[in-house]
Design a protein around this motif. Sequence first.
Motif, mmCIF file in Angstrom:
data_model
loop_
_atom_site.group_PDB
_atom_site.id
_atom_site.type_symbol
_atom_site.label_atom_id
_atom_site.label_comp_id
_atom_site.label_asym_id
_atom_site.label_seq_id
_atom_site.Cartn_x
_atom_site.Cartn_y
_atom_site.Cartn_z
ATOM 1 N N GLY A 45 0.816 -1.213 0.000
ATOM 2 C CA GLY A 45 0.000 0.000 0.000
ATOM 3 C C GLY A 45 0.844 1.256 0.000
ATOM 4 N N GLY A 46 1.906 1.269 0.837
ATOM 5 C CA GLY A 46 2.798 2.427 0.862
ATOM 6 C C GLY A 46 3.523 2.630 -0.453
ATOM 7 N N ALA A 47 3.929 1.505 -1.096
ATOM 8 C CA ALA A 47 4.637 1.610 -2.373
ATOM 9 C C ALA A 47 3.730 2.175 -3.462
ATOM 10 C CB ALA A 47 5.177 0.239 -2.778
ATOM 11 N N VAL A 48 2.476 1.725 -3.489
ATOM 12 C CA VAL A 48 1.533 2.219 -4.499
ATOM 13 C C VAL A 48 1.292 3.719 -4.305
ATOM 14 C CG1 VAL A 48 -0.868 2.107 -5.272
ATOM 15 C CG2 VAL A 48 0.422 -0.007 -4.873
ATOM 16 N N ILE A 49 1.092 4.135 -3.058
ATOM 17 C CA ILE A 49 0.864 5.556 -2.785
ATOM 18 C C ILE A 49 2.094 6.378 -3.157
ATOM 19 C CG2 ILE A 49 0.480 7.239 -0.933
ATOM 20 C CD1 ILE A 49 -1.229 5.109 0.451
ATOM 21 N N PHE A 50 3.292 5.847 -2.833
ATOM 22 C CA PHE A 50 4.524 6.574 -3.164
ATOM 23 C C PHE A 50 4.663 6.749 -4.674
ATOM 24 C CE2 PHE A 50 8.978 6.437 -4.452
ATOM 25 C CZ PHE A 50 9.492 7.532 -3.754
ATOM 26 N N ILE A 51 4.397 5.680 -5.423
ATOM 27 C CA ILE A 51 4.510 5.771 -6.887
ATOM 28 C C ILE A 51 3.478 6.752 -7.442
ATOM 29 C CG2 ILE A 51 4.210 4.453 -9.017
ATOM 30 C CD1 ILE A 51 5.351 2.024 -7.499
ATOM 31 N N VAL A 86 -6.670 10.711 4.357
ATOM 32 C CA VAL A 86 -7.549 10.301 5.459
ATOM 33 C C VAL A 86 -8.218 8.968 5.144
ATOM 34 C CG1 VAL A 86 -9.681 10.865 6.681
ATOM 35 C CG2 VAL A 86 -7.944 12.636 6.310
ATOM 36 N N ILE A 87 -8.726 8.828 3.935
ATOM 37 C CA ILE A 87 -9.403 7.582 3.553
ATOM 38 C C ILE A 87 -8.421 6.408 3.520
ATOM 39 C CG2 ILE A 87 -10.619 6.414 1.677
ATOM 40 C CD1 ILE A 87 -11.841 9.154 0.964
ATOM 41 N N ALA A 88 -7.262 6.622 2.890
ATOM 42 C CA ALA A 88 -6.296 5.533 2.752
ATOM 43 C C ALA A 88 -5.758 5.098 4.110
ATOM 44 C CB ALA A 88 -5.145 5.977 1.847
ATOM 45 N N LEU A 89 -5.373 6.049 4.958
ATOM 46 C CA LEU A 89 -4.818 5.696 6.260
ATOM 47 C C LEU A 89 -5.863 5.074 7.169
ATOM 48 C CD1 LEU A 89 -2.483 8.775 6.889
ATOM 49 C CD2 LEU A 89 -1.837 6.474 6.183
ATOM 50 N N THR A 90 -7.107 5.559 7.080
ATOM 51 C CA THR A 90 -8.179 4.966 7.878
ATOM 52 C C THR A 90 -8.434 3.520 7.460
ATOM 53 O OG1 THR A 90 -9.229 7.129 8.186
ATOM 54 C CG2 THR A 90 -10.593 5.172 8.573
ATOM 55 N N ALA A 91 -8.434 3.276 6.155
ATOM 56 C CA ALA A 91 -8.647 1.911 5.660
ATOM 57 C C ALA A 91 -7.533 0.973 6.138
ATOM 58 C CB ALA A 91 -8.734 1.912 4.137
ATOM 59 N N LEU A 92 -6.280 1.441 6.057
ATOM 60 C CA LEU A 92 -5.166 0.612 6.516
ATOM 61 C C LEU A 92 -5.237 0.381 8.017
ATOM 62 C CD1 LEU A 92 -2.235 2.096 4.393
ATOM 63 C CD2 LEU A 92 -3.322 -0.142 4.109
ATOM 64 N N LEU A 93 -5.617 1.409 8.779
ATOM 65 C CA LEU A 93 -5.731 1.265 10.229
ATOM 66 C C LEU A 93 -6.811 0.254 10.597
ATOM 67 C CD1 LEU A 93 -4.887 2.206 13.066
ATOM 68 C CD2 LEU A 93 -6.613 4.006 12.889
ATOM 69 N N LEU A 94 -7.966 0.341 9.936
ATOM 70 C CA LEU A 94 -9.042 -0.606 10.217
ATOM 71 C C LEU A 94 -8.627 -2.034 9.870
ATOM 72 C CD1 LEU A 94 -12.149 1.422 8.946
ATOM 73 C CD2 LEU A 94 -11.487 0.956 11.319
ATOM 74 N N TYR A 95 -7.874 -2.178 8.797
ATOM 75 C CA TYR A 95 -7.392 -3.506 8.420
ATOM 76 C C TYR A 95 -6.461 -4.071 9.491
ATOM 77 C CZ TYR A 95 -4.364 -6.989 6.360
ATOM 78 O OH TYR A 95 -3.628 -8.123 6.150
#
Length: 326
Positions: A45-51, A86-95
């Motif tokens: 997820g971090g790699a996709v966001i970074f790219i 906010v959406i991406a980090l919330t989704a990762l946190l919930l996961y």
Amino acid sequence: MAPILPSVLAAAIPLAAWARTASAAQPSGDEAGRIAEIGWVLFVGGAVIFIAVAAVMALALHGPPRARRLLAKPALIVAAGIAFPVIALTALLLYVLSPVPSLARHGAMPAARIEVTGELWWWRVRYLDPAGNVLFETANDIRIPAGLPVEFLLKSGNVIHSFWIPDLAGKLDMIPGRVNRLRVLARTPGVFRGQCAEYCGAQHARMMFDVEALPPERFDAWLQTQRQPARAAGPELLQGERIFQRACAQCHAVRGTPAAGTLGPDLTHLGSRPTLAAGVLPNNVGALAGWIAGSQHIKPGNGMPSFDQWPGEDLRAVARYLESLK
């Protein structure tokens, strides 16, 4: 002392080939598998966001004028700079925090209960019965049944240590005055390296242990063997036993003999353990003699003095006696 050092070094050389690297990225246990899964999801997820961010930056700096004008719109800046994170980090946190099947939460009864106490710098290991009574004690050597849950009771009587078997589970601190519990299930038989993961003093990096997952029937047989007292020394081992009882019994125990010390490791079945000094040396007669004579040279600051004043004949006699304790 000088003639002994080459023997110690010769005994230690095979250790590089013997040692294996523990890896949390190649899990062999249920808890470690969950940790590895979370790690890969966060990494990908971090790699996709970074790219994606790098692509947008490149487009904003070097893209065609129309694309650069679109990227400069306030609505897009708010969406990409606030809403998306906010959406991406919330989704990762919930996961990461989502409930998962757990041995403890489902009430699975452990096939073995093992109390591990962090010492300076080794591991005191006690196997317990269902009522919490000690069946036997060993050191730096843990055997568990493969495919069945095991519960570790983690303690420390000195400083904070951290119990970590990367292939099987996450790390858990061992705090003086507190008992922490860790559930582990090894999926398949194998040998796994454990390590103290909290700096605890000068020999922290040399505070290792082995965990061997055995088929359940072999594990039961090992338990029965470990509960037995040490075999009586034969005539060829009596000299070593006499020297051991005179010089070592104050600190070490050998069940079935007058040796009942509790300060150091229990040596009842020392000869069956794969390593010495918490993973520092392979277990053989030469390494045993070297450790007895030069423990403070091999692992400075540990609680055992160097018996470098002993003649070679006495060293070999004690080493042979200890090696016979299978």
